[in-house]
Design a protein around this motif. Structure first.
Motif, PDB file in Angstrom:
ATOM      1  N   ALA A  63      -7.294  -2.774   9.649  1.00 26.93           N
ATOM      2  CA  ALA A  63      -6.618  -2.586   8.362  1.00 26.93           C
ATOM      3  C   ALA A  63      -5.734  -3.783   8.041  1.00 26.93           C
ATOM      4  O   ALA A  63      -5.694  -4.254   6.899  1.00 26.93           O
ATOM      5  N   VAL A  89      -1.444   0.106   7.530  1.00 29.27           N
ATOM      6  CA  VAL A  89      -0.965  -1.246   7.214  1.00 29.27           C
ATOM      7  C   VAL A  89       0.538  -1.317   7.456  1.00 29.27           C
ATOM      8  O   VAL A  89       1.029  -2.273   8.060  1.00 29.27           O
ATOM      9  N   GLN A  90       1.279  -0.298   7.023  1.00 32.37           N
ATOM     10  CA  GLN A  90       2.732  -0.301   7.207  1.00 32.37           C
ATOM     11  C   GLN A  90       3.085  -0.301   8.692  1.00 32.37           C
ATOM     12  O   GLN A  90       3.925  -1.085   9.136  1.00 32.37           O
ATOM     13  N   SER A 104      -6.359  -6.356   4.951  1.00 34.08           N
ATOM     14  CA  SER A 104      -5.316  -6.352   3.927  1.00 34.08           C
ATOM     15  C   SER A 104      -4.510  -7.653   3.903  1.00 34.08           C
ATOM     16  O   SER A 104      -4.350  -8.270   2.854  1.00 34.08           O
ATOM     17  N   GLU A 105      -4.027  -8.065   5.043  1.00 35.95           N
ATOM     18  CA  GLU A 105      -3.078  -9.176   5.098  1.00 35.95           C
ATOM     19  C   GLU A 105      -3.747 -10.544   5.200  1.00 35.95           C
ATOM     20  O   GLU A 105      -3.257 -11.505   4.622  1.00 35.95           O
ATOM     21  N   VAL A 148      -9.717  -1.677   1.270  1.00 32.83           N
ATOM     22  CA  VAL A 148      -9.635  -1.520   2.720  1.00 32.83           C
ATOM     23  C   VAL A 148      -9.951  -0.071   3.091  1.00 32.83           C
ATOM     24  O   VAL A 148     -10.712   0.193   4.023  1.00 32.83           O
ATOM     25  N   THR A 170      -4.667   4.530   4.855  1.00 32.46           N
ATOM     26  CA  THR A 170      -4.726   3.071   4.945  1.00 32.46           C
ATOM     27  C   THR A 170      -3.343   2.465   4.782  1.00 32.46           C
ATOM     28  O   THR A 170      -2.951   1.571   5.535  1.00 32.46           O
ATOM     29  N   LYS A 171      -2.587   2.961   3.798  1.00 33.07           N
ATOM     30  CA  LYS A 171      -1.226   2.444   3.588  1.00 33.07           C
ATOM     31  C   LYS A 171      -0.374   2.663   4.831  1.00 33.07           C
ATOM     32  O   LYS A 171       0.398   1.779   5.223  1.00 33.07           O
ATOM     33  N   GLN A 187      -5.536  -2.536  -0.854  1.00 32.40           N
ATOM     34  CA  GLN A 187      -5.572  -1.450   0.115  1.00 32.40           C
ATOM     35  C   GLN A 187      -6.616  -0.398  -0.238  1.00 32.40           C
ATOM     36  O   GLN A 187      -7.176   0.236   0.647  1.00 32.40           O
ATOM     37  N   GLN A 188      -6.921  -0.220  -1.513  1.00 30.48           N
ATOM     38  CA  GLN A 188      -7.977   0.718  -1.899  1.00 30.48           C
ATOM     39  C   GLN A 188      -9.322   0.243  -1.347  1.00 30.48           C
ATOM     40  O   GLN A 188     -10.101   1.041  -0.820  1.00 30.48           O
ATOM     41  N   LEU A 234      -6.603   6.513   0.965  1.00 33.32           N
ATOM     42  CA  LEU A 234      -5.677   5.444   0.575  1.00 33.32           C
ATOM     43  C   LEU A 234      -4.341   5.610   1.284  1.00 33.32           C
ATOM     44  O   LEU A 234      -3.776   4.640   1.789  1.00 33.32           O
TER      45      LEU A 234
END
Length: 184
Positions: A112, A141-142, A116-117, A126, A137-138, A123-124, A134
């Motif tokens: 992820a 990533v966080q 993303s990065e 990803v 995924t968020k 992110q959608q 979603l």
């Protein structure tokens, strides 16, 4: 090679479009990447490194395209080459150092975070690529950012000032930290 190529083709195309901003050019570069990868598949050391190997070929192909299509205008005597601010140079150099640290993240967060990065996908996208919601995924990533920050803080001394990052250098214990904390 074809089956592996089909697995990564869409990701590579998205990466090229992001770098060039041109869909037609992306298709041309993607085709060239396929040709280069097919011709040099024997150079791949391990099959599990295929994705990174394909991204390296893609990056180099994009750079080759820009190098070969540069316009060479003569500079007038009164034109001076712009100096790149030290902060920008430091950020670029530090960015190169961060890539291996993503490999230290647990697999759950690694993919992820890379998409993303590093690849710059929304992110959608990803979420769709990884088959996650979603919100899931968020969260990944966080949490991945928090874990990456921990790795960074354990491995690097970063000096900042009003201008941003002034300097950075690895801590002596970084090698030991990486060995004991990286998940393969």
């Amino acid at each position: 090679m074809l089956a592996e190529w089909l697995t990564h083709k869409d990701q590579l195309r998205s990466y090229i479009v992001k770098q060039t901003g041109d869909l037609d050019l992306a298709d041309d570069i993607l085709q060239e990447v396929y040709i280069k990868a097919s011709q040099k598949i024997h150079q791949l050391e391990a099959k599990d490194k295929l994705k990174n190997w394909l991204y390296r070929i893609t990056y180099n192909t994009i750079m080759d395209f820009y190098r070969s299509h540069q316009s060479h205008e003569e500079l007038m005597d009164n034109q001076i080459e712009e100096e790149v601010p030290a902060e920008v140079v430091n950020l670029q150099t530090m960015g190169q150092c961060l890539r291996p640290m993503f490999d230290c993240l647990p697999e759950k967060y690694r993919q992820a975070m890379i998409l993303s990065e590093l690849d710059g996908l929304p992110q959608q996208a990803v979420a769709e690529q990884l088959g996650l919601s979603l919100s899931g995924t968020k969260s990944r990533v966080q949490r991945g950012r928090v874990k990456l920050k921990e790795i960074l803080m354990n491995c690097c001394n970063v000096e900042t000032g009003r201008e941003g990052i002034i300097d950075f250098y690895p801590k002596a214990e970084c090698a030991e930290f990486a060995k004991s904390n990286c998940v393969g």
